[in-house]
Design a protein around this motif. Structure first.
Motif, PDB file in Angstrom:
ATOM      1  N   LYS A  39       0.839  -1.208   0.000  1.00 51.81           N
ATOM      2  CA  LYS A  39       0.000   0.000   0.000  1.00 51.81           C
ATOM      3  C   LYS A  39       0.871   1.253   0.000  1.00 51.81           C
ATOM      4  O   LYS A  39       0.577   2.222  -0.713  1.00 51.81           O
ATOM      5  CB  LYS A  39      -0.922  -0.012   1.225  1.00 51.81           C
ATOM      6  CG  LYS A  39      -2.013  -1.071   1.164  1.00 51.81           C
ATOM      7  CD  LYS A  39      -2.857  -1.055   2.429  1.00 51.81           C
ATOM      8  CE  LYS A  39      -3.942  -2.116   2.375  1.00 51.81           C
ATOM      9  NZ  LYS A  39      -4.746  -2.160   3.621  1.00 51.81           N
ATOM     10  N   GLU A  40       1.932   1.231   0.814  1.00 48.41           N
ATOM     11  CA  GLU A  40       2.831   2.385   0.854  1.00 48.41           C
ATOM     12  C   GLU A  40       3.559   2.564  -0.487  1.00 48.41           C
ATOM     13  O   GLU A  40       3.731   3.682  -0.966  1.00 48.41           O
ATOM     14  CB  GLU A  40       3.858   2.213   1.985  1.00 48.41           C
ATOM     15  CG  GLU A  40       3.283   2.378   3.383  1.00 48.41           C
ATOM     16  CD  GLU A  40       2.787   3.784   3.646  1.00 48.41           C
ATOM     17  OE1 GLU A  40       3.418   4.739   3.166  1.00 48.41           O
ATOM     18  OE2 GLU A  40       1.754   3.925   4.329  1.00 48.41           O
ATOM     19  N   ARG A  41       3.964   1.453  -1.074  1.00 40.99           N
ATOM     20  CA  ARG A  41       4.627   1.529  -2.379  1.00 40.99           C
ATOM     21  C   ARG A  41       3.661   2.082  -3.420  1.00 40.99           C
ATOM     22  O   ARG A  41       4.062   2.856  -4.302  1.00 40.99           O
ATOM     23  CB  ARG A  41       5.118   0.133  -2.793  1.00 40.99           C
ATOM     24  CG  ARG A  41       5.802   0.078  -4.168  1.00 40.99           C
ATOM     25  CD  ARG A  41       7.125   0.822  -4.152  1.00 40.99           C
ATOM     26  NE  ARG A  41       7.717   0.922  -5.472  1.00 40.99           N
ATOM     27  CZ  ARG A  41       8.666   0.105  -5.939  1.00 40.99           C
ATOM     28  NH1 ARG A  41       9.129  -0.877  -5.182  1.00 40.99           N
ATOM     29  NH2 ARG A  41       9.168   0.280  -7.133  1.00 40.99           N
ATOM     30  N   VAL A  43       1.274   4.234  -2.912  1.00 45.30           N
ATOM     31  CA  VAL A  43       1.188   5.681  -2.700  1.00 45.30           C
ATOM     32  C   VAL A  43       2.376   6.389  -3.360  1.00 45.30           C
ATOM     33  O   VAL A  43       2.222   7.416  -4.030  1.00 45.30           O
ATOM     34  CB  VAL A  43       1.147   6.007  -1.189  1.00 45.30           C
ATOM     35  CG1 VAL A  43       1.285   7.516  -0.953  1.00 45.30           C
ATOM     36  CG2 VAL A  43      -0.144   5.495  -0.574  1.00 45.30           C
ATOM     37  N   GLU A  46       2.047   6.206  -7.242  1.00 42.53           N
ATOM     38  CA  GLU A  46       1.012   7.116  -7.738  1.00 42.53           C
ATOM     39  C   GLU A  46       1.486   8.571  -7.672  1.00 42.53           C
ATOM     40  O   GLU A  46       1.294   9.345  -8.623  1.00 42.53           O
ATOM     41  CB  GLU A  46      -0.266   6.951  -6.919  1.00 42.53           C
ATOM     42  CG  GLU A  46      -1.425   7.812  -7.432  1.00 42.53           C
ATOM     43  CD  GLU A  46      -2.715   7.519  -6.708  1.00 42.53           C
ATOM     44  OE1 GLU A  46      -3.717   7.221  -7.366  1.00 42.53           O
ATOM     45  OE2 GLU A  46      -2.715   7.590  -5.455  1.00 42.53           O
ATOM     46  N   LYS A  47       2.101   8.937  -6.564  1.00 45.60           N
ATOM     47  CA  LYS A  47       2.602  10.309  -6.423  1.00 45.60           C
ATOM     48  C   LYS A  47       3.668  10.596  -7.478  1.00 45.60           C
ATOM     49  O   LYS A  47       3.651  11.663  -8.112  1.00 45.60           O
ATOM     50  CB  LYS A  47       3.173  10.504  -5.021  1.00 45.60           C
ATOM     51  CG  LYS A  47       3.683  11.914  -4.769  1.00 45.60           C
ATOM     52  CD  LYS A  47       4.211  12.055  -3.349  1.00 45.60           C
ATOM     53  CE  LYS A  47       4.746  13.474  -3.112  1.00 45.60           C
ATOM     54  NZ  LYS A  47       5.291  13.638  -1.741  1.00 45.60           N
ATOM     55  N   ALA A  91       0.583   1.505  -9.431  1.00 39.38           N
ATOM     56  CA  ALA A  91       0.039   1.766  -8.091  1.00 39.38           C
ATOM     57  C   ALA A  91      -1.287   1.045  -7.894  1.00 39.38           C
ATOM     58  O   ALA A  91      -1.541   0.441  -6.846  1.00 39.38           O
ATOM     59  CB  ALA A  91      -0.137   3.271  -7.880  1.00 39.38           C
ATOM     60  N   GLN A  92      -2.136   1.084  -8.916  1.00 36.52           N
ATOM     61  CA  GLN A  92      -3.422   0.393  -8.836  1.00 36.52           C
ATOM     62  C   GLN A  92      -3.227  -1.115  -8.735  1.00 36.52           C
ATOM     63  O   GLN A  92      -3.919  -1.803  -7.958  1.00 36.52           O
ATOM     64  CB  GLN A  92      -4.279   0.738 -10.066  1.00 36.52           C
ATOM     65  CG  GLN A  92      -5.648   0.095 -10.080  1.00 36.52           C
ATOM     66  CD  GLN A  92      -6.491   0.450  -8.882  1.00 36.52           C
ATOM     67  OE1 GLN A  92      -6.388   1.548  -8.345  1.00 36.52           O
ATOM     68  NE2 GLN A  92      -7.329  -0.477  -8.438  1.00 36.52           N
ATOM     69  N   ARG A  95      -2.215  -2.030  -5.233  1.00 36.84           N
ATOM     70  CA  ARG A  95      -3.363  -2.005  -4.306  1.00 36.84           C
ATOM     71  C   ARG A  95      -4.209  -3.266  -4.449  1.00 36.84           C
ATOM     72  O   ARG A  95      -4.725  -3.807  -3.465  1.00 36.84           O
ATOM     73  CB  ARG A  95      -4.219  -0.761  -4.569  1.00 36.84           C
ATOM     74  CG  ARG A  95      -3.556   0.544  -4.138  1.00 36.84           C
ATOM     75  CD  ARG A  95      -4.541   1.703  -4.160  1.00 36.84           C
ATOM     76  NE  ARG A  95      -3.891   2.941  -3.727  1.00 36.84           N
ATOM     77  CZ  ARG A  95      -3.376   3.840  -4.548  1.00 36.84           C
ATOM     78  NH1 ARG A  95      -3.445   3.651  -5.860  1.00 36.84           N
ATOM     79  NH2 ARG A  95      -2.800   4.928  -4.077  1.00 36.84           N
TER      80      ARG A  95
END
Length: 303
Positions: A39-41, A43, A46-47, A91-92, A95
């Motif tokens: 999840k952190e990866r 984020v 995506e950023k 990122a998706q 998740r």
């Protein structure tokens, strides 16, 4: 997990069982940590992707270039945008993998809970029966001591007491013998019940250990494959990014210095005639060469 190596000499002890449960809880915690890592990866990816897209759209980068180099720069900014989109897609994907890990953890937790509830009930029943058996044993041993004391009293006082006192001693002896028989019977029944419960616990303990072993094998396999898949996804992302960068390289290969110079010349040329030389002009010579301008003859005005 071989249940026979997780026994303990104390019948009421759950040291071996607790050790297994602790290990399973640690494994579940480790899966949760990897889930949080994904999840952190996600984020971060995506950023980073959004920042790349904003950079490619908003930051000028050779905007006044012409012809082939301009096309290369356009391709460069477009592919940077595509790389950014790729990171957002990654990122998706991360998740989704984190959600799969969460579902796997919850499924294992649900299945484990059924076994743990069974074992908790068996442990409770076993411990209660053990307590009852030890109480029955304590009472039985006390009745044995009471009977022995009554017998000793009869023998000690055989010739020292009256008939009536002797009858009382024999009555007490008979009562202690009867109480001993009752306590002995109760103690043996408790032992029988405890043995049945012990056999049932042993059978369920082995079944639980086999189930926990199968579940732990499944968890390690799933965890290992999840990490493997994650690395493959990162590797694939790098490959896809390099393909985008390759498009930029191909565009740069098509960039022609000569064509760009020619394009600029044709676009901005202003004429092929150079300015004439500026020559020296002598002021006096210029004045002498000037022909005086005569005034026109006056015309008489009729009155």
């Amino acid at each position: 997990m071989n249940g026979s190596i997780f026994y303990f000499t104390d019948l009421t002890s759950t040291v071996g069982y607790d050790s297994i449960i602790q290990h399973l809880n640690d494994g579940r915690k480790n899966c949760k940590e990897f889930e949080d890592f994904l999840k952190e990866r996600a984020v971060i990816e995506e950023k980073y992707g959004k920042e790349l897209i904003n950079l490619s759209k908003k930051k000028p980068c050779g905007q006044t270039e012409l012809n082939t180099l301009k096309r290369s720069l356009d391709a460069f900014k477009q592919q940077i945008d595509n790389v950014g989109q790729g990171h957002i897609q990654l990122a998706q994907t991360l998740r989704e993998e984190a959600k799969k890990m969460e579902d796997f953890r919850e499924k294992q937790k649900l299945h484990r809970k059924k076994i743990e509830l069974i074992m908790e009930a068996i442990h409770k029943n076993r411990n209660l029966q053990y307590k009852k058996t030890m109480e029955a044993k304590r009472l039985y041993e006390q009745r044995c001591r009471d009977k022995d004391e009554a017998e000793q009293a009869v023998h000690r006082n055989a010739n020292l007491v009256t008939q009536k006192q002797q009858e009382k001693l024999f009555l007490k002896l008979a009562q202690t013998k009867s109480a001993l028989e009752d306590s002995d019977r109760s103690y043996q029944q408790s032992i029988t019940s405890l043995e049945k419960i012990r056999e049932e616990w042993q059978k369920e303990h082995i079944k639980a250990c086999e189930f926990f072993e199968a579940q732990e094998c499944e968890r390690i396999s799933y965890f290992r494959n999840a990490i493997w898949l994650h690395v493959n996804q990162l590797s694939q992302s790098c490959v896809q990014n390099d393909e985008k960068y390759e498009e930029i390289r191909k565009s740069l290969e098509m960039c022609s210095i000569e064509k760009d110079i020619e394009f600029f010349v044709n676009l901005r040329k202003t004429g092929s005639s150079a300015p004439a030389p500026i020559v020296y002009e002598n002021y006096y010579n210029t004045q002498r060469n000037v022909t005086p301008v005569r005034s026109p003859a006056s015309v008489p005005i009729s009155r």
